[in-house]
Motif scaffolding. Structure first.
Motif, PDB file in Angstrom:
ATOM      1  N   ARG A   1     -10.617  -0.354  -3.375  1.00  0.00           N
ATOM      2  CA  ARG A   1     -10.272   0.233  -1.984  1.00  0.00           C
ATOM      3  C   ARG A   1     -10.795  -0.670  -1.048  1.00  0.00           C
ATOM      4  O   ARG A   1     -10.329  -0.642   0.300  1.00  0.00           O
TER       5      ARG A   1
ATOM      6  N   ASP B   1       0.820  -1.205  -0.085  1.00  0.00           N
ATOM      7  CA  ASP B   1      -0.029  -0.035   0.005  1.00  0.00           C
ATOM      8  C   ASP B   1       0.880   1.205   0.098  1.00  0.00           C
ATOM      9  O   ASP B   1       0.683   2.090  -0.724  1.00  0.00           O
TER      10      ASP B   1
ATOM     11  N   GLY C   1      -3.158   6.387  -7.009  1.00  0.00           N
ATOM     12  CA  GLY C   1      -3.062   6.143  -5.740  1.00  0.00           C
ATOM     13  C   GLY C   1      -4.159   5.286  -5.186  1.00  0.00           C
ATOM     14  O   GLY C   1      -5.197   5.612  -5.426  1.00  0.00           O
ATOM     15  N   VAL C   2      -3.838   4.192  -4.711  1.00  0.00           N
ATOM     16  CA  VAL C   2      -4.964   2.992  -4.111  1.00  0.00           C
ATOM     17  C   VAL C   2      -5.141   3.544  -2.826  1.00  0.00           C
ATOM     18  O   VAL C   2      -6.432   3.600  -2.467  1.00  0.00           O
ATOM     19  N   GLY C   3      -4.163   3.921  -2.100  1.00  0.00           N
ATOM     20  CA  GLY C   3      -4.468   3.903  -0.587  1.00  0.00           C
ATOM     21  C   GLY C   3      -4.207   2.578  -0.014  1.00  0.00           C
ATOM     22  O   GLY C   3      -3.224   1.721  -0.209  1.00  0.00           O
ATOM     23  N   SER C   4      -5.265   2.164   0.283  1.00  0.00           N
ATOM     24  CA  SER C   4      -5.279   0.719   1.039  1.00  0.00           C
ATOM     25  C   SER C   4      -5.946  -0.328   0.203  1.00  0.00           C
ATOM     26  O   SER C   4      -7.398  -0.076  -0.037  1.00  0.00           O
TER      27      SER C   4
END
Lengths: 209, 290
Positions: free
Chosen positions: B225, B197, B258-261
């Motif tokens: 996500r 992540d 950006g995925v983040g988590s």
């Protein structure tokens, strides 16, 4: 709120370039997109203070904030090739990416962030150290003026949307303002910012710089 | 509207009215922009408007009065961030720069002419961290192949030499980035997804998808996500790829945002080049990371 001013260390003052659209600056993000390490360092030295200030509301833990800042700059690199200097200044572009990340984090943390206490009483640009920190460039100044003029419901709605990242439905539910009105506040508020930025760009292109 | 001034030559006349007449497109764009569907995911009709709005949102976000931060960076902050970004650049190397599609690397741990070998003792105790460290000494191609074997508990492995790639930084970065390994769910192919992540980076190992003809269709990875695709209209595009041979393929993940988590990975079949929004009619692999 507002403790004393705490400029992020190492931030220097360079990030508020007075002349954000010189050829060099335009090239900066292109160089980042091309994978130039020097350009990355340059971007960091200019914008890390800005990004830090945008992300620092997320946590009291500097490591956590650093983590987010890191993610943001990785995103900046990934997105750099999409940067179009005719659409926005670098600072705006970077702030846009930062906002995504910050709000993403908030949503994931499940925190319904009511940003810092509302500061409606405080006219932006006055004694707000945070604001001085976010002294970016002309473009931000334009946005700031628009923001400063917002009042009442429109201000509240835009803050929940732009700063806290609530969905329009959430805002309607929270505030009791009808959804249609929420949408129109947002649209009009943003349209105004957009217009300002555009007028600013037009003036710049016509030779102010 | 139009004029859609993409690169908008212009100092004037994008013709955007900002009267008080509600414009459906403006409203839609504003909505998409504030709710995070803007900028680099596209809701096709209004992408440019969304972008314009999202930049306004970004400007307003930066301009919004906020309290002075009482959290200050620790020493060396800027340098650490720079190192991470530069490490990421190295990680993706040339494949991103040219903007080509993902390169599919076919693991050759068990095929091909072996010229090097690595003994199991070095590798086996290897949880991911150790494995990755070991991989640091090898090229990407070899590294990926080796990792595949290591994670499967293979005992010893021989490797094809590989034109050197600057993978040390990448492997170190993935390791430091806390990458996790998530297997594909039952009913799908064998293999798994290695993903960090923090670095927004990783790769997939897939064994069991049919070969595709890239002129007809391609595989595309989606990164969710959450863990419920039904509630997530806009997963992150993880890149398109091909499966050209039977056996295991190793595919670097090229997350467009950006995925983040990451909560869930899904592979769909799409038309060549992939799509912006998948109809999700043909989902061929899913990994729940949770």
């Amino acid at each position: 709120m507002l403790g004393e001013q705490s400029a992020p260390s190492g931030a220097g003052s360079a990030y508020h370039s007075m002349n954000p659209r010189s050829a060099d600056d335009t090239a900066l993000l292109i160089r980042v997109a091309e994978g130039d390490p020097g350009a990355v360092r340059e971007v960091l030295s200019r914008y890390s203070a800005l990004v830090w200030s945008l992300a620092s509301g997320l946590s009291k833990d500097p490591h956590e904030v650093e983590d987010v800042v890191q993610d943001i700059f990785v995103d900046v690199w990934r997105s750099a090739k999409r940067y179009d200097p005719k659409m926005a200044s670098e600072a705006t572009f970077i702030a846009t990416i930062a906002r995504r990340r910050v709000i993403d984090r908030r949503r994931r943390a499940g925190r319904r962030v009511d940003p810092e206490p509302l500061e409606e009483e405080l006219a932006p640009g006055e004694n707000d150290p945070g604001l001085r920190q976010v002294e970016l460039d002309d473009e931000a100044a334009q946005a700031r003026e628009v923001v400063a003029q917002l009042t009442g419901d429109r201000r509240r709605v835009l803050e929940l949307s732009v700063v806290s990242g609530l969905t329009h439905r959430e805002i309607a539910a929270d505030t009791g303002i009808p959804l249609g009105t929420v949408k129109s506040h947002i649209r009009r508020g943003l349209a105004e910012v957009t217009e300002r930025l555009k007028a600013r760009r037009a003036a710049l292109e016509e030779g102010a710089i | 509207m139009n004029g859609s001034g993409a690169s908008g030559n212009g100092s004037n006349g994008h013709g955007v009215k900002h009267t008080d007449e509600p414009s459906y497109r403006d409203t839609l764009a504003a909505l998409a922009a504030t709710e995070g569907r803007g900028l680099y995911t596209s809701v096709h009709l209004v992408e440019r408007e969304i972008e314009r709005y999202e930049l306004a949102v970004g400007a307003a976000f930066a301009a919004w009065p906020r309290g002075g931060a009482d959290v200050v960076p620790t020493d060396g902050f800027e340098e650490r961030v720079a190192e991470t970004v530069i490490g990421q650049m190295t990680l993706v190397g040339g494949s991103r720069r040219g903007g080509q599609d993902l390169t599919v690397l076919r693991g050759s741990a068990t095929a091909g002419a072996p010229t090097g070998s690595v003994s199991a003792e070095q590798a086996v105790p290897a949880p991911l961290a150790g494995a990755l460290k070991l991989l640091g000494a090898l090229g990407w191609f070899a590294a990926a192949a080796l990792l595949a074997v290591v994670l499967r508990g293979g005992l010893s492995v021989t490797l094809e030499p590989e034109p050197a790639r600057p993978l040390d930084a990448q492997v170190a970065a993935l390791e430091a980035g806390g990458a996790t390994v998530t297997p594909w769910a039952d009913g799908g192919p064998a293999g798994d997804v290695v993903w960090s992540d923090r670095l927004n980076s990783g790769f997939m190992r897939i064994d069991g998808l049919e070969r595709n003809d890239p002129t007809v269709s391609q595989y595309q990875l989606w990164i969710f996500r959450g863990t419920d695709p039904g509630t997530e209209a806009h997963p992150v595009d993880g890149g398109v790829f091909d499966v050209r041979e039977a056996g295991e393929v190793i595919v670097p993940i090229d997350a467009k945002l950006g995925v983040g988590s990451a909560g869930l990975f899904a592979v769909t079949i799409e038309r060549p080049g992939g799509v912006v929004v998948s109809s999700r009619e043909q989902i061929v692999a899913v990994a729940f990371r949770g």
